[in-house]
Motif scaffolding. Sequence first.
Motif, PDB file in Angstrom:
ATOM      1  N   ASP A 197      -2.627  -2.389 -11.935  1.00  0.00           N
ATOM      2  CA  ASP A 197      -2.121  -2.261 -10.580  1.00  0.00           C
ATOM      3  C   ASP A 197      -0.968  -1.253 -10.583  1.00  0.00           C
ATOM      4  O   ASP A 197       0.161  -1.590 -10.925  1.00  0.00           O
ATOM      5  CB  ASP A 197      -1.646  -3.644 -10.096  1.00  0.00           C
ATOM      6  N   SER A 222       0.787   0.083  -8.413  1.00  0.00           N
ATOM      7  CA  SER A 222       1.919  -0.082  -7.491  1.00  0.00           C
ATOM      8  C   SER A 222       3.074  -0.845  -8.160  1.00  0.00           C
ATOM      9  O   SER A 222       4.232  -0.687  -7.787  1.00  0.00           O
ATOM     10  CB  SER A 222       1.459  -0.835  -6.245  1.00  0.00           C
ATOM     11  N   GLN A 262       5.205   1.751  -9.776  1.00  0.00           N
ATOM     12  CA  GLN A 262       5.838   2.545  -8.742  1.00  0.00           C
ATOM     13  C   GLN A 262       7.051   1.802  -8.180  1.00  0.00           C
ATOM     14  O   GLN A 262       8.134   2.373  -8.051  1.00  0.00           O
ATOM     15  CB  GLN A 262       4.807   2.860  -7.628  1.00  0.00           C
ATOM     16  N   ALA A 263       6.892   0.519  -7.933  1.00  0.00           N
ATOM     17  CA  ALA A 263       7.984  -0.281  -7.369  1.00  0.00           C
ATOM     18  C   ALA A 263       9.159  -0.343  -8.334  1.00  0.00           C
ATOM     19  O   ALA A 263      10.319  -0.174  -7.952  1.00  0.00           O
ATOM     20  CB  ALA A 263       7.481  -1.688  -7.055  1.00  0.00           C
TER      21      ALA A 263
END
Length: 648
Positions: free
Chosen positions: A633, A635, A638-639
């Motif tokens: 995942d 993301s 990225q977070a």
Amino acid sequence: MKGMDILLKEDRVFPPPEPFRRAANIQDPGIYEAAARDRLAFWESFARQLHWFRPWSQVLDWKVPDARWFVGGETNLSFNCLDRHLGSARRTKAAILWEGEPGEERTLTYTQLHREVCRFANGLKELGLRKGDRVTLYMPMVPELAIAMLACARIGAVHSVVFGGFSAEALRDRINDSQSKLLVTADGSWRRGTVVPLKKSADEALEGTPGVEKVVVFRRIGPSTSSGQGVPMKPGRDLWWHDLVARQSDRCEAEPLDSETMLYLLYTSGTTGKPKGIVHTTGGTMTGCYATTKWIFDIKEEDIYWCTADIGWVTGHSYVVYGPLLNGATVLMYEGAPDHPAKDRFWEIIEKYRVNIFYTAPTAIRTFMKWGDDHPGKHDLSSLRLLGSVGEPINPEAWIWYHRVIGGARCPVVDTWWQTETGHIMISPLPGLTDLKPGSATRAFPGIEADVVDDQGKSAEAGYLVIRSPWPGMMRGIYGDPERYKKQYWERFPGLYFAGDGCRKDAQGYFWLLGRVDDVLKVSGHRLSTMEIESALVDHPSVAESAVIGKPHDIKENSIVAFVTLKGSVQAAAGLPDELKAHVVKKIGSLARPDEIIFTAELPKTRSGKIMRRLLRDIAEGKALGDTTTLADASVVQALKEKYGEPE
Ligand code: WTA
């Protein structure tokens, strides 16, 4: 691999200074070839210099991964460290010079040390200890720690020293894993002017150690000082060291022990959450420590030798106690911190005792460098003739500083590579023979077959450090876990010993160590496992999951960064990072305190559920992220990156 670029550029060479070379214990370069031609004869020649009650019938019995050295031989390590010297002028020579942090001094000659060891050995017998029984030692840096080790070795009991910086819980696990019957501890220890309450931690540990019958307590602090209130003694279980030895005879014959008798267990961190009890045996440890001390530290009869390691680590076992005493050397032992009462304490000690040989760790050297040249500059360090380094890769800059400022550009620096598992030094210069290159541990000790291999196990210029054939002091296993021993050390490259270190070999065959390639972390020279810290964090009621990584640090090699996900309903309150850090200290000890806690909703994982530590390292270091295509995942990363890791 980290550090590689700098090392590749390092091309300074320091040949042995002429006066040093001429006086060195080993001057013949032919020794490398001779030892390679007949390794067994090489090691046998050292074993012969020591006392055996019964000679061995075979030097080595080897079937991967099980080694037996000096098969059928009987000896005693305590006898060789003590009794062997009493027939010569060494009997009145100082074996141990001790200085307490507050400044007390004690000297024990070989005769006195022998007497104290015999008394304590008799004390052990009175308490019912027999050959093969395990004894845990949780002690300050006082002569009694060495005395207790030598007393165990004398009667064939197995010592397991637990570093005094470990917490009660860590101590408890180690006592239980070793099934120790006896704990030897002290009322405390001085560190930076305050008392480390060893007995208090011991009492806490002992709440969960059903096997421990007795506790011997050495009085280091005493009831009369302002910080030492005296410690509670549990009737029937606890007894004072001084009471126990007062009633013992100072004669205790050293027991003839089979060469493969277990000598000690030393717990160290591996790639799982559970520390492993590394097993070492008598004849091999003795021969390896004796030989390496003699040739690498170039010990001479009149030398004052100081290794600053705590005896709680393997360096203290092999190079504070066994190696130097086997060589009849005078060992300096200091209890406390290098910056108490001031930052020149080590240099003051060197000047005061006229120390000739000084062995310490790169973290310490980098710290001294930061403190500035003024501190050593205040003292006469001209007695020094040889310097040593151990525990981590030493960067050329620190090496050069050590050589110039501490060694006055006159002392060779021996950068020694080895591990708890290897029992003694494996890669190191011989100071009278080897041209030194700052940052390189140079060559394998004669009789040691080290190499670098690639992923496929083929000899290569860069890759993994391996040892191709057995050596006397090698570990004999992991206590109670033969499978783990085989798997971790002998199966990565079948038949070769896998050290877990990255390494490069240069055109001259010099080894350049590049740090660990597994989940073992070196922090200030202390060995920790990322998994152990992760388990400590997950043990906290708020934590769901955690991943710990090492982030390169200028002084201590690595700082500890913990990524943490909290349980669903928990909010990351302001005090939580400190609470989590304190929890790790409680579970392991302050040496494992995380430097940074980073909260994240999720940890980056591959599709098969493996945590991608490489990405976490990149985030912690603020680097641009590498390949994220295998991530389940994207993301998540990225977070995290947005929150913490934008490159500056
Ligand atoms: C590291 C300490 C580079 C290495 C004696 C090894 C070193 C681990 C050196 C073992 C050195 C030790 N240069 N790295 N001279 N000496 N190491 O078991 O990563 O506490 O695998 O034994 O320390 O740590 P241990």
